[in-house]
Motif scaffolding. Structure first.
Motif, mmCIF file in Angstrom:
data_model
loop_
_atom_site.group_PDB
_atom_site.id
_atom_site.type_symbol
_atom_site.label_atom_id
_atom_site.label_comp_id
_atom_site.label_asym_id
_atom_site.label_seq_id
_atom_site.Cartn_x
_atom_site.Cartn_y
_atom_site.Cartn_z
ATOM 1 N N THR A 1 -5.011 6.243 8.952
ATOM 2 C CA THR A 1 -4.734 7.408 8.794
ATOM 3 C C THR A 1 -4.738 7.882 7.201
ATOM 4 O O THR A 1 -4.238 6.896 6.388
ATOM 5 N N LEU A 2 -5.056 9.132 7.030
ATOM 6 C CA LEU A 2 -5.200 9.359 5.482
ATOM 7 C C LEU A 2 -3.905 10.469 5.268
ATOM 8 O O LEU A 2 -3.200 10.918 6.203
ATOM 9 N N TYR A 3 -3.375 10.398 4.036
ATOM 10 C CA TYR A 3 -2.445 11.043 3.616
ATOM 11 C C TYR A 3 -2.471 12.164 2.396
ATOM 12 O O TYR A 3 -3.092 11.386 1.582
ATOM 13 N N LEU A 4 -2.123 13.159 2.565
ATOM 14 C CA LEU A 4 -2.380 14.219 1.437
ATOM 15 C C LEU A 4 -0.897 14.571 0.770
ATOM 16 O O LEU A 4 -0.175 14.771 1.585
ATOM 17 N N MET A 5 -0.842 14.589 -0.512
ATOM 18 C CA MET A 5 0.458 15.064 -1.096
ATOM 19 C C MET A 5 0.006 16.472 -1.741
ATOM 20 O O MET A 5 -0.949 16.539 -2.916
ATOM 21 N N THR A 6 0.677 17.456 -1.465
ATOM 22 C CA THR A 6 0.453 18.730 -2.397
ATOM 23 C C THR A 6 1.673 18.762 -3.612
ATOM 24 O O THR A 6 2.511 17.968 -3.580
ATOM 25 N N ASN A 7 1.179 19.551 -4.477
ATOM 26 C CA ASN A 7 2.018 19.607 -5.690
ATOM 27 C C ASN A 7 1.720 21.227 -6.137
ATOM 28 O O ASN A 7 1.631 21.518 -7.028
ATOM 29 N N LYS B 1 4.403 19.297 0.475
ATOM 30 C CA LYS B 1 4.321 18.557 1.678
ATOM 31 C C LYS B 1 3.549 17.312 1.606
ATOM 32 O O LYS B 1 2.737 16.838 0.684
ATOM 33 N N LEU B 2 3.866 16.229 2.622
ATOM 34 C CA LEU B 2 3.169 15.228 2.838
ATOM 35 C C LEU B 2 2.461 15.255 3.990
ATOM 36 O O LEU B 2 3.058 15.584 4.989
ATOM 37 N N ILE B 3 1.036 15.381 4.147
ATOM 38 C CA ILE B 3 0.174 15.757 5.289
ATOM 39 C C ILE B 3 -0.541 14.593 5.859
ATOM 40 O O ILE B 3 -1.154 13.845 5.105
ATOM 41 N N ALA B 4 -0.204 14.179 7.073
ATOM 42 C CA ALA B 4 -0.915 13.021 7.633
ATOM 43 C C ALA B 4 -2.327 13.397 8.601
ATOM 44 O O ALA B 4 -1.961 14.477 9.179
ATOM 45 N N LEU B 5 -3.336 12.980 8.321
ATOM 46 C CA LEU B 5 -4.592 13.231 8.813
ATOM 47 C C LEU B 5 -4.907 12.010 9.750
ATOM 48 O O LEU B 5 -5.455 10.918 9.501
ATOM 49 N N HIS B 6 -4.512 12.401 10.963
ATOM 50 C CA HIS B 6 -4.537 11.269 12.083
ATOM 51 C C HIS B 6 -6.007 11.145 12.456
ATOM 52 O O HIS B 6 -6.667 12.078 12.821
ATOM 53 N N PRO B 7 -6.679 9.730 12.750
ATOM 54 C CA PRO B 7 -7.873 9.632 13.194
ATOM 55 C C PRO B 7 -8.103 10.199 14.502
ATOM 56 O O PRO B 7 -7.274 9.881 15.361
ATOM 57 N N ASN B 8 -9.231 10.936 14.693
ATOM 58 C CA ASN B 8 -9.465 11.310 16.027
ATOM 59 C C ASN B 8 -10.476 10.302 17.010
ATOM 60 O O ASN B 8 -10.696 10.471 17.884
ATOM 61 N N TRP B 9 -10.801 9.114 16.001
ATOM 62 C CA TRP B 9 -11.988 8.311 16.790
ATOM 63 C C TRP B 9 -10.873 6.970 17.274
ATOM 64 O O TRP B 9 -11.615 6.083 17.380
ATOM 65 N N LYS B 10 -9.739 6.964 17.266
ATOM 66 C CA LYS B 10 -9.012 5.948 17.781
ATOM 67 C C LYS B 10 -8.541 6.138 19.124
ATOM 68 O O LYS B 10 -8.340 7.592 19.441
#
Length: 438
Positions: free
Chosen positions: A409-415, A429-438
């Protein structure tokens, strides 16, 4: 008269039915054609179907849709062995070149300028907030009470505050971690230091100071700390708007430093007795090692443009303030040029990570603040200029950091609450980018 009227109405009704049937058929055909065309153009129907974005704040331009992510194209020409920099400039809007293999989900909102995150073996996600709090997410939920709130001489001012965070390689057994923060020096100015802290189940406490008196000010504090493959701490520092510090071998400003987790200086550092690993930096804020090769990459803010992605070599001088962009300086100076830079555009790059799993394995991702985007850097195996593509342009606003979790999973932090952004509903926000390939 009435019979004529009825026949006319019947004729019109039949014609309308025929026309409606034709339109429905055409729409069905067009829908199928658009789906095929979307696949050919690399659009991800699931990504395109995400909810509409918030309306732009007054004074800002409209925000593009996910399928219209503006691209960033690398400058013409190759760099051979990478001795010459390549310029990358923001290009026209264009579809994402391949299906986006992640689905976005907001994991935490209402945060106060989150800066760095770290993943514990037990699944906890620790993160810093620049005003001085160490927070934790457990079982997918944000704990309301911080684990640690730094007190004086801690200071949060401008770009300074509680910044970097790294967990000890033996964190599972010893609970040790390392943070980088700004503080009020005895002389009354701002400096930065690295602390070793111990994290428990519900609180954290300061163990000791590993390094202090790192030059600091309102801005240009650097602040990223990472533990490298060698087990040592790597620390980025800024030159606090005093460019000459970056070329001063006796100053810790404008450098990448390397120390042990106990605060000692490794014997194989470039200069005996010095923590300086590389120099000539303006305000580096990202560190990431390429899997497989162990090569260290760094992101760095340019003066007003010419933001850089650098390959870091021990003892190298990256030229600030003597050179920037495509400049290489006199051969006798032996200054290192960037792998790629932003040209006349502005990225304001910060945190970065290599993707180690899934269809984008090997890609380098870099968070962009002023550029309000996530940079996808596709490296060339032949040593040429990387291809740089902008993702999420203006989708989330200022992006401070990106990291890959253990499960891919990738995580982004906004500022957007850092004083330079335009806060939106739920920021930061802390945004999670969940894998579509799992």
């Amino acid at each position: 008269m009435s019979g004529t009227s009825i026949r006319s109405r019947s004729f019109l009704l039949c014609g309308a039915l025929i026309l409606l049937t034709g339109l429905l058929s055409a729409c069905s055909t067009s829908s199928g054609g658009n789906e095929v065309q979307g696949k050919l153009e690399g659009r991800n129907p699931q990504f395109d179907a995400q909810p509409a974005k918030n309306q732009s704040p007054p004074g800002e331009g409209p925000q593009g849709t996910a399928a219209e992510t503006p691209g960033v194209s690398a400058g013409a020409g190759e760099t051979g062995q990478g001795t010459k920099p390549g310029s990358a400039t923001v290009g026209p809007k264009q579809p994402v070149t391949s299906a986006f293999p992640y689905t976005a989900h907001t994991l935490a909102s209402g945060l106060n300028v989150p800066w760095e995150m770290a993943f514990a073996p037990d699944g906890r996600i620790f993160f810093t907030e620049r005003p001085g709090s160490l927070r934790v997410i457990e079982n997918g939920k944000l704990r309301s009470t911080p684990l640690l709130e730094l007190k004086a001489p801690f200071v949060s001012r401008g770009e300074g505050g509680l910044l970097g965070l790294a967990l000890d390689p033996a964190f599972k057994s010893n609970g040790l971690a390392y943070v980088y923060h700004s503080y009020r020096s005895k002389e009354g100015g701002v400096a930065n230091r690295v602390l070793q802290i111990k994290i428990g189940s519900s609180t954290a406490a300061i163990n000791k100071v590993l390094m202090d008196n790192i030059p600091g000010d309102t801005n240009h504090n650097g602040g990223r700390i990472k533990i490298g493959p060698d087990g040592y701490l790597y620390i980025t520092t800024g030159e606090r708007y005093e460019p000459d510090l970056a070329q001063d071998r006796n100053s810790l400003g404008g450098k990448i430093l390397r120390i042990t987790t106990s605060g000692a200086i490794p014997k194989d550092n470039p200069r005996p007795g010095s923590p300086i690993y590389s120099m000539g930096h303006r305000n580096p804020q990202g560190l990431a090692w390429q899997p497989g090769t162990g090569v260290l990459y760094s992101s760095e803010h340019g003066q007003s443009s010419h933001d850089e992605i650098n390959i870091i070599q021990a003892g190298a001088n990256y030229g600030w303030p003597l050179i920037e962009g495509d400049e290489t300086g006199a051969a006798r100076l032996k200054l290192a040029a960037p792998l790629v830079h932003s040209g006349e555009e502005t990225w304001a790059p910060s945190g970065m990570t290599f993707i180690t799993q899934g269809p984008w394995k090997g890609e380098l991702l870099v968070a962009g603040l002023a550029g309000e985007q996530l940079l996808r850097v596709s490296l060339s195996s032949s040593g040429g200029t990387p291809v740089v593509t902008g993702l999420f342009q203006e989708e989330y606003g200022r992006i401070r950091n990106v990291a890959e979790g253990p499960d891919g999973t990738l995580y982004l932090m906004t500022n957007n609450r850092d004083g330079r952004g335009s806060p939106r509903a739920g920021d930061d926000k802390l945004i999670a980018l969940h894998p579509n390939w799992k």
